[in-house]
Design a protein around this motif. Structure first.
Motif, short mmCIF file in Angstrom:
data_model
loop_
_atom_site.label_atom_id
_atom_site.label_comp_id
_atom_site.label_asym_id
_atom_site.label_seq_id
_atom_site.Cartn_x
_atom_site.Cartn_y
_atom_site.Cartn_z
N VAL A 1 0.82 -1.22 0.00
CA VAL A 1 0.00 0.00 0.00
C VAL A 1 0.85 1.26 0.00
O VAL A 1 0.62 2.19 -0.79
CB VAL A 1 -0.96 -0.01 1.22
CG1 VAL A 1 -1.71 1.32 1.30
CG2 VAL A 1 -1.93 -1.17 1.12
N VAL B 1 -8.23 10.93 -1.12
CA VAL B 1 -7.30 11.65 -1.97
C VAL B 1 -8.01 12.20 -3.20
O VAL B 1 -7.79 13.35 -3.61
CB VAL B 1 -6.13 10.74 -2.39
CG1 VAL B 1 -5.21 11.46 -3.38
CG2 VAL B 1 -5.33 10.31 -1.16
N GLY C 1 2.25 9.18 2.57
CA GLY C 1 1.93 8.84 1.19
C GLY C 1 0.95 9.80 0.57
O GLY C 1 1.05 10.16 -0.61
N ILE C 2 -0.05 10.24 1.37
CA ILE C 2 -1.04 11.20 0.87
C ILE C 2 -0.35 12.53 0.55
O ILE C 2 -0.62 13.15 -0.49
CB ILE C 2 -2.16 11.39 1.89
CG1 ILE C 2 -3.01 10.13 1.98
CG2 ILE C 2 -3.03 12.61 1.55
CD1 ILE C 2 -4.06 10.15 3.06
N LEU D 1 -1.34 8.13 -6.55
CA LEU D 1 -2.70 8.64 -6.77
C LEU D 1 -2.67 10.06 -7.30
O LEU D 1 -3.65 10.53 -7.89
CB LEU D 1 -3.50 8.58 -5.46
CG LEU D 1 -3.92 7.19 -4.99
CD1 LEU D 1 -4.49 7.26 -3.58
CD2 LEU D 1 -4.93 6.58 -5.95
N ALA E 1 1.42 12.17 -2.63
CA ALA E 1 0.47 12.19 -3.75
C ALA E 1 0.07 13.63 -4.10
O ALA E 1 0.04 14.01 -5.27
CB ALA E 1 -0.76 11.36 -3.41
N TYR F 1 -1.36 6.48 6.53
CA TYR F 1 -0.63 6.77 5.28
C TYR F 1 -0.56 8.26 4.99
O TYR F 1 -0.60 8.69 3.83
CB TYR F 1 -1.29 6.02 4.11
CG TYR F 1 -1.21 4.53 4.27
CD1 TYR F 1 -0.01 3.87 4.07
CD2 TYR F 1 -2.32 3.80 4.68
CE1 TYR F 1 0.08 2.48 4.24
CE2 TYR F 1 -2.23 2.43 4.86
CZ TYR F 1 -1.03 1.77 4.64
OH TYR F 1 -0.94 0.41 4.82
N VAL G 1 0.28 4.60 -2.73
CA VAL G 1 -0.48 5.81 -2.38
C VAL G 1 0.06 7.06 -3.07
O VAL G 1 -0.72 7.85 -3.62
CB VAL G 1 -0.52 6.00 -0.85
CG1 VAL G 1 -1.23 7.30 -0.49
CG2 VAL G 1 -1.21 4.83 -0.19
N LEU H 1 -5.29 -0.20 -5.08
CA LEU H 1 -5.49 0.11 -3.67
C LEU H 1 -6.85 -0.39 -3.17
O LEU H 1 -6.97 -0.84 -2.02
CB LEU H 1 -5.35 1.61 -3.44
CG LEU H 1 -3.90 2.11 -3.49
CD1 LEU H 1 -3.85 3.63 -3.58
CD2 LEU H 1 -3.12 1.63 -2.26
N GLU I 1 -8.22 -0.46 0.53
CA GLU I 1 -8.03 0.95 0.90
C GLU I 1 -8.98 1.87 0.13
O GLU I 1 -8.59 2.92 -0.38
CB GLU I 1 -6.57 1.36 0.65
CG GLU I 1 -5.57 0.64 1.52
CD GLU I 1 -5.71 0.98 3.01
OE1 GLU I 1 -6.31 2.03 3.32
OE2 GLU I 1 -5.24 0.19 3.84
N LEU J 1 -9.18 5.44 1.66
CA LEU J 1 -8.00 6.24 1.36
C LEU J 1 -8.07 6.80 -0.07
O LEU J 1 -7.78 7.98 -0.32
CB LEU J 1 -6.74 5.37 1.54
CG LEU J 1 -5.38 6.04 1.46
CD1 LEU J 1 -4.36 5.23 2.25
CD2 LEU J 1 -4.90 6.19 0.03
N VAL J 2 -8.47 5.96 -1.02
CA VAL J 2 -8.57 6.39 -2.42
C VAL J 2 -9.56 7.54 -2.54
O VAL J 2 -9.29 8.57 -3.18
CB VAL J 2 -8.99 5.21 -3.32
CG1 VAL J 2 -9.35 5.70 -4.72
CG2 VAL J 2 -7.88 4.17 -3.40
#
Length: 432
Positions: free
Chosen positions: A275, A313, A334-335, A282, A338, A331, A279, A301, A306, A309-310
């Motif tokens: 994952v 974002v 990661g966000i 995205l 992104a 995360y 991320v 994802l 997830e 999360l998707v």
């Protein structure tokens, strides 16, 4: 012409044409200054047969050569020739004389190398020894191809054969092509005595880590993209989490097809360790990757569980920050990555505002970098500039020793900054 063939046999051109058919290869006619040649793919490699001439202009010698570039990250080197020929040549390149444990073979050939144990394993292969013994004269070596003027990517060397004449013996040439294929399979797929297995994860990881692109001389000598794509697909099919780091390394490769294959493979592996590497993509704003690539990342994802999360974002990149501000998953880094990637795309304005809304001071280096390129000539540039200002002001404020984050209106302000809500300020004892 028939009389000449009867007297001297078929021409070298005819023999090499026949060889190309026999090895499922291609015959290249050549031109005024380039000789004809034969090329044949085997495994991940291209074997090329041609001739070249060397000399001082008065006395020239024609050589037959066969070569095949391959990925050699360990830098394994060896050289072999019949005893009594070219003595001492290997010493100049730092190789040592090695006996491989087969008395007749050790007697007939000088073998030099830099990894005795690996070299002995190589020549334990009966097919390789037989192919070498079948050659009346042989000089076979691994040539390093690094340096400033090299056309070869880092880690790619060349298996190289040379003979001091123009060879037109069809059986000999077939044996040499078979020998090259056997050696390449062994030294690149050594984990199974040169035979890659469909379930061999380490072999496919090695293939994946090889350079992509192509090497071109008079002909294409190396095609790196196809084998890497095949390796990514194989790793997904095998489903071993050990492949996750190698697949993650190629997600943003210049070969966007490979990146897509790696995304699909990570989804197939279905391990939570995949994952974090997905991320940031995205927000991938590369034009070459396109919407289909980002949709593939989102789909992967979702397969990994997830969905929230998707959607968080995607909503932020559309200008809706409610989910993002409430997000408390694991995360965040990661966000932020992104959103940082998205700054240079069509959602750049929303990405900048989102970073400011979640107080992502760790994104300041990325925001400043993009701002230097964009300036403030459009809405995206102005949004990035505003986000930089807000985050720089926040980064300059002191933090409570035990707190990772606190509400913004409880922090002291610079003199010019708007004040907090008065309802949050402490009151004097006489205050109403």
């Amino acid at each position: 012409m028939k009389l000449l063939k009867a007297l001297f046999g078929p021409s070298r051109r005819d023999v090499w044409r026949q060889l190309a058919e026999d090895v499922d290869g291609q015959f290249h006619e050549g031109g005024l200054f380039s000789p004809f040649a034969v090329q044949a793919p085997t495994g991940d490699w291209i074997i090329t047969l041609d001739t070249y001439t060397s000399g001082d202009g008065k006395t020239n010698q024609t050589f037959t050569r066969i070569r095949a570039p391959y990925f050699n990250p360990e830098g394994f080197r060896f050289e072999i020739y019949r005893a009594g020929l070219l003595s001492g040549l290997g010493k100049a390149i730092g190789l040592q004389d090695i006996e491989v444990g087969h008395p007749r073979f050790d007697r007939d050939f000088v073998i030099k190398g830099d990894a005795p144990r690996r070299l002995r394993r190589l020549f334990d292969n009966r097919k390789i020894r037989a192919g070498i013994q079948a050659q009346p004269k042989i000089h076979l070596s691994v040539k390093g191809r690094g340096g400033w003027f090299s056309k070869f990517p880092d880690g790619v060397d060349e298996l190289h054969f040379r003979a001091e004449r123009a060879i037109k013996d069809l059986a000999q040439l077939r044996t040499l092509f078979d020998l090259f294929g056997e050696i390449l399979r062994h030294i690149c797929w050594d984990g199974h005595n040169g035979q890659a297995q469909p379930d061999d994860v380490p072999v496919h990881i090695r293939r994946l880590r090889a350079p992509g692109g192509r090497i071109r001389d008079k002909y294409v000598l190396w095609e790196g993209d196809g084998p890497r794509r095949d390796a990514a697909a194989a790793l997904g099919r095998l489903g071993d989490p050990a492949a996750i780091p190698a697949l993650a390394d190629v997600l943003r490769d210049e070969d966007t097809v490979l990146g897509s294959r790696a995304v699909e493979a990570l989804a197939e592996i279905r391990h939570p360790g995949a994952v974090a590497s997905l991320v940031p993509l995205l927000g991938d704003a590369r034009k070459a990757a396109g919407l289909r690539f980002r949709d593939g990342v989102a789909g992967a994802l979702r397969q990994l569980g997830e969905e929230e999360l998707v959607e968080t974002v995607r909503a932020a990149l559309g200008g809706d920050f409610v989910r993002l501000k409430a997000y408390d998953g694991g995360y965040r880094a990661g966000i932020i990555a992104a959103l940082g990637h998205a700054l240079e795309g069509s959602s750049g304005k929303h990405a900048a505002n989102a970073l400011a809304e979640i107080h992502a001071v760790e994104a300041l280096p990325r925001l400043r970098e993009v701002l230097r390129s964009f300036g403030t000539r459009d809405a995206t540039g102005r949004a990035i500039s505003a986000a930089v200002g807000r985050l720089e002001a926040r980064a300059a404020l002191p933090r409570a020793a035990s707190a990772t984050d606190v509400e913004v209106d409880t922090l002291p302000r610079s003199a010019g900054a708007p004040g907090p809500d008065p309802g949050t300020l402490p009151r004097g004892s006489r205050a109403p």
